[in-house]
Scaffold this motif. Sequence first.
Motif, PDB file in Angstrom:
ATOM      1  N   CYS B  61       0.835  -1.210   0.000  1.00 55.48           N
ATOM      2  CA  CYS B  61       0.000   0.000   0.000  1.00 55.48           C
ATOM      3  C   CYS B  61       0.865   1.253   0.000  1.00 55.48           C
ATOM      4  O   CYS B  61       0.529   2.238  -0.656  1.00 55.48           O
ATOM      5  CB  CYS B  61      -0.901   0.013   1.227  1.00 55.48           C
ATOM      6  SG  CYS B  61      -2.148  -1.248   1.152  1.00 55.48           S
ATOM      7  N   MET B  62       1.980   1.215   0.750  1.00 57.36           N
ATOM      8  CA  MET B  62       2.856   2.393   0.781  1.00 57.36           C
ATOM      9  C   MET B  62       3.449   2.649  -0.593  1.00 57.36           C
ATOM     10  O   MET B  62       3.515   3.807  -1.039  1.00 57.36           O
ATOM     11  CB  MET B  62       3.980   2.189   1.812  1.00 57.36           C
ATOM     12  CG  MET B  62       3.484   2.332   3.238  1.00 57.36           C
ATOM     13  SD  MET B  62       4.783   2.521   4.444  1.00 57.36           S
ATOM     14  CE  MET B  62       5.636   0.997   4.315  1.00 57.36           C
ATOM     15  N   GLY B  63       3.857   1.560  -1.265  1.00 57.21           N
ATOM     16  CA  GLY B  63       4.397   1.719  -2.607  1.00 57.21           C
ATOM     17  C   GLY B  63       3.357   2.281  -3.558  1.00 57.21           C
ATOM     18  O   GLY B  63       3.634   3.169  -4.369  1.00 57.21           O
ATOM     19  N   MET B 141      15.106   1.390  -0.063  1.00 57.85           N
ATOM     20  CA  MET B 141      15.382   2.497   0.853  1.00 57.85           C
ATOM     21  C   MET B 141      16.605   3.278   0.416  1.00 57.85           C
ATOM     22  O   MET B 141      16.611   4.509   0.409  1.00 57.85           O
ATOM     23  CB  MET B 141      15.627   1.948   2.258  1.00 57.85           C
ATOM     24  CG  MET B 141      14.506   2.226   3.205  1.00 57.85           C
ATOM     25  SD  MET B 141      14.898   1.655   4.836  1.00 57.85           S
ATOM     26  CE  MET B 141      15.985   2.933   5.388  1.00 57.85           C
ATOM     27  N   ALA B 142      17.662   2.540   0.046  1.00 56.94           N
ATOM     28  CA  ALA B 142      18.895   3.209  -0.374  1.00 56.94           C
ATOM     29  C   ALA B 142      18.653   4.033  -1.628  1.00 56.94           C
ATOM     30  O   ALA B 142      19.129   5.164  -1.751  1.00 56.94           O
ATOM     31  CB  ALA B 142      19.983   2.167  -0.624  1.00 56.94           C
ATOM     32  N   LEU B 143      17.882   3.455  -2.571  1.00 54.23           N
ATOM     33  CA  LEU B 143      17.605   4.169  -3.815  1.00 54.23           C
ATOM     34  C   LEU B 143      16.829   5.454  -3.577  1.00 54.23           C
ATOM     35  O   LEU B 143      17.034   6.447  -4.267  1.00 54.23           O
ATOM     36  CB  LEU B 143      16.806   3.268  -4.763  1.00 54.23           C
ATOM     37  CG  LEU B 143      17.610   2.308  -5.622  1.00 54.23           C
ATOM     38  CD1 LEU B 143      16.663   1.467  -6.461  1.00 54.23           C
ATOM     39  CD2 LEU B 143      18.567   3.064  -6.514  1.00 54.23           C
ATOM     40  N   LEU B 286       7.741  12.403   2.246  1.00 51.39           N
ATOM     41  CA  LEU B 286       7.007  11.142   2.106  1.00 51.39           C
ATOM     42  C   LEU B 286       7.944   9.958   2.285  1.00 51.39           C
ATOM     43  O   LEU B 286       7.642   9.003   3.007  1.00 51.39           O
ATOM     44  CB  LEU B 286       6.386  11.049   0.712  1.00 51.39           C
ATOM     45  CG  LEU B 286       5.005  11.661   0.496  1.00 51.39           C
ATOM     46  CD1 LEU B 286       4.566  11.375  -0.919  1.00 51.39           C
ATOM     47  CD2 LEU B 286       4.011  11.113   1.476  1.00 51.39           C
ATOM     48  N   MET B 287       9.096  10.013   1.613  1.00 53.86           N
ATOM     49  CA  MET B 287      10.002   8.864   1.666  1.00 53.86           C
ATOM     50  C   MET B 287      10.653   8.724   3.036  1.00 53.86           C
ATOM     51  O   MET B 287      10.953   7.613   3.467  1.00 53.86           O
ATOM     52  CB  MET B 287      11.055   8.977   0.554  1.00 53.86           C
ATOM     53  CG  MET B 287      10.392   8.817  -0.798  1.00 53.86           C
ATOM     54  SD  MET B 287      11.495   8.291  -2.085  1.00 53.86           S
ATOM     55  CE  MET B 287      11.495   9.732  -3.101  1.00 53.86           C
ATOM     56  N   GLY B 291      10.470   5.335   5.075  1.00 50.74           N
ATOM     57  CA  GLY B 291      11.731   4.669   5.404  1.00 50.74           C
ATOM     58  C   GLY B 291      11.710   3.824   6.659  1.00 50.74           C
ATOM     59  O   GLY B 291      11.990   2.617   6.607  1.00 50.74           O
ATOM     60  N   PRO B 292      11.389   4.388   7.836  1.00 53.01           N
ATOM     61  CA  PRO B 292      11.371   3.569   9.052  1.00 53.01           C
ATOM     62  C   PRO B 292      10.380   2.411   8.970  1.00 53.01           C
ATOM     63  O   PRO B 292      10.654   1.318   9.484  1.00 53.01           O
ATOM     64  CB  PRO B 292      10.946   4.556  10.136  1.00 53.01           C
ATOM     65  CG  PRO B 292      11.296   5.886   9.606  1.00 53.01           C
ATOM     66  CD  PRO B 292      11.150   5.806   8.137  1.00 53.01           C
TER      67      PRO B 292
END
Lengths: 365, 375
Positions: B61-63, B141-143, B286-287, B291-292
């Motif tokens: 859902c977050m994606g 996350m890194a991207l 947003l990101m 992230g967490p």
Amino acid sequence: MAVLKVKFTKTKRDKLAQVLWVLNWISVVTGLILFSLGLFLKVELEKRRELMAERELHSVPNMLITVGLIACAINFLGGKICYDCVDTNKFLRWKLVMLPYIILTFFFTLCILVGALMCYSMRGELEEALVVGLQDAMRFYKDTDTPGRCFLKRTVDLLQIQFQCCGNTGHRDWFQIQWVSNRYLDMSCKEVVDRIRSNVEGKYLMDGVPFSCCNVNSPRPCIQYQITNNSAHYNYDYQSEELNLWKRGCRQALLEYYTSIMHSIGFIVLIIWLFELSVLTGVRYLQTALENVLRQGDPECESDGYLLETSLAETARSNFNIIKSLGKLNQINTTDSDRDPNINRPSTAHYGPDNVPPKQIPLAS
Amino acid sequence: MLCQNIHCGLFEFCCFNWIIISGGTMAVLKIKFSFQRRVHLAQGLWLLSWVAMFSGGVTFCMGLFLKMELLRRAEVMHTTDIHVVPNLLMVVGLASVGINLFAGRVCQDSMDSTRFTQWKNVMIPYFGVSLFFTSMLIVAMALSYALQPNLEESLKVGLKNGIRFYKDTDTPGRCFQKETIDRLQVEFRCCGNTNFKDWFEVQWISNRYLDFTSKEVNDRVRSNVDGRYLMDGVPFSCCNPASPRPCIQEHLTDNSAHFNYDYHSEELNLHNRGCREALVNYFMGLMNTIGPCVLSVFFVQMSVLASLRYLQTAMAALEGQENVEVETEGYILEKGVKETLNEAKETLKKLLQLGQVDAEPAPGDAEAAEGKAAS
């Protein structure tokens, strides 16, 4: 002749109690939903408090909030009662409470209905509040230096941008008030002084609107000033230009917004009312069925459940008599003592011409 | 120690072998599991797999949400490099639902050791695939941080084009640029690309609305090389609603054009920040929130995989034994890390060689051929 009599076997009774237990818990959830709907409406009204004049608008959300909380409590109790009703022994605990509980819940469901109807009737009050409130807000638009009104400009601008509306009924409302503060008017300029002198109250009126009235969908850059003057702008016709400014008035926009919220809330509350009523009917059937079981003495037997023991007219009459007799409790009752055997009064029996009572025969020991 | 619980002579023999084997090599993170502990592990893992499945759904859902937000502003973005982040999150979310369903199924079967053996061959590839997908979370996350310069560049070009084509409301394909830019500036409370001066360098009023018979218009158009009508004015969407005075949009640099106005000290009249900065901040915000959440999903998933590995190895040791209540050992890797890697390399080499045609004849065949030739 009982009203809507249904026969209940032991298994049917147990099943009814279990189903009602689940339904009561669902009703607790719907009570929470009522509470949150009331809270939502209250927050929405508070957000635009500056644009509404003082009216009795907060009675509706307050009613919904209280009704929601009471519904949670009542249905929680109902769930506990139904859970205990599976076992006839535990039912004895609740026997005396159940009928008052049912009557109380019945009147409470009427409150829910009143709440739903209030949602639909709020529109008139809201319209009045908005007419006066928006008028004042536009009048004080320029007073950004007066404490208490300094944020009204921002509120009105954000309102017009968000709801895509202009003025009270239309953009012409801005032509009738001075919305540019005197701080920003050059009083030494001839044009300004002419305008101010041209009306009785000495207001700087112009055929211009604030930037927040501008329509984002317009193909040309926004024309805010000298709107009625066709020659002031190239290739411009005031009468046929439709996309330049927002067409709707803010009163209509806000009214539509709040009406749609209240209609949806009213509809949901009506559905919750019907649900509560059906749960109450189930509880009544359970109560009458269990009471008949106790009357017959055998916990495993089949019993009748009904809504009312006698017909509606007879029940109403008997209840009316009960209420009448309750009213007479405090009066000194002389006629009743004739029938009461416990009160000692001189015998009025006639024992023949001499009126001598017969000798009492002693009992054999 | 193990032999204390064992009754049958056969098990004593197995136990003896185990001591010899475990004395020779070093398993990674060995834990002893009694029968009760195995049962608890299976139950806990079953619950954890449901939690992990739910968090996989949350990742999806977050994606999806991030992708929707990026698509909404697609008109002011030039490239779509940044879309790899939400795409990865969606794929991993879906994959983790499948992974955790499988883990739950294996858990249920582990209660019955005969049913458990049917999963034996699938487990190693399953772990490989799961580890791959779980590591994709960290990659995403890194991207999201590494692609920030790309996002900024893409917005820079996209906004520049948007501002340039603001006036072209009659050109098909560009007719909604004005509406897009206006809505963007109003919603994000920004003006222009870097700041409001970007509007001074662009003709944002269409020629359709310019009176070319007027001297002033002609002067302006002739005053620059490209023949554009440039002015020190901005569109209405740059206006700040929080300003105490009615919005000043035109002749911004001319103090004498407005009463009681100073261009340099006026701060509240227009929005101060540029739309590029506003949008980058919004997306990075947003990101940073996502992230967490992604990190915690990663930890939950890794714990599911580790527990499943322990359960699998503990149950595998029971194979062929009749008494299922015996204590067994579970480990992450059977041998040390280096040895496992070497073994994996050997297996891969063998798999690759299977496809090659064997050109060298076997020595036995060569002798037979020689013998035949001789006779």
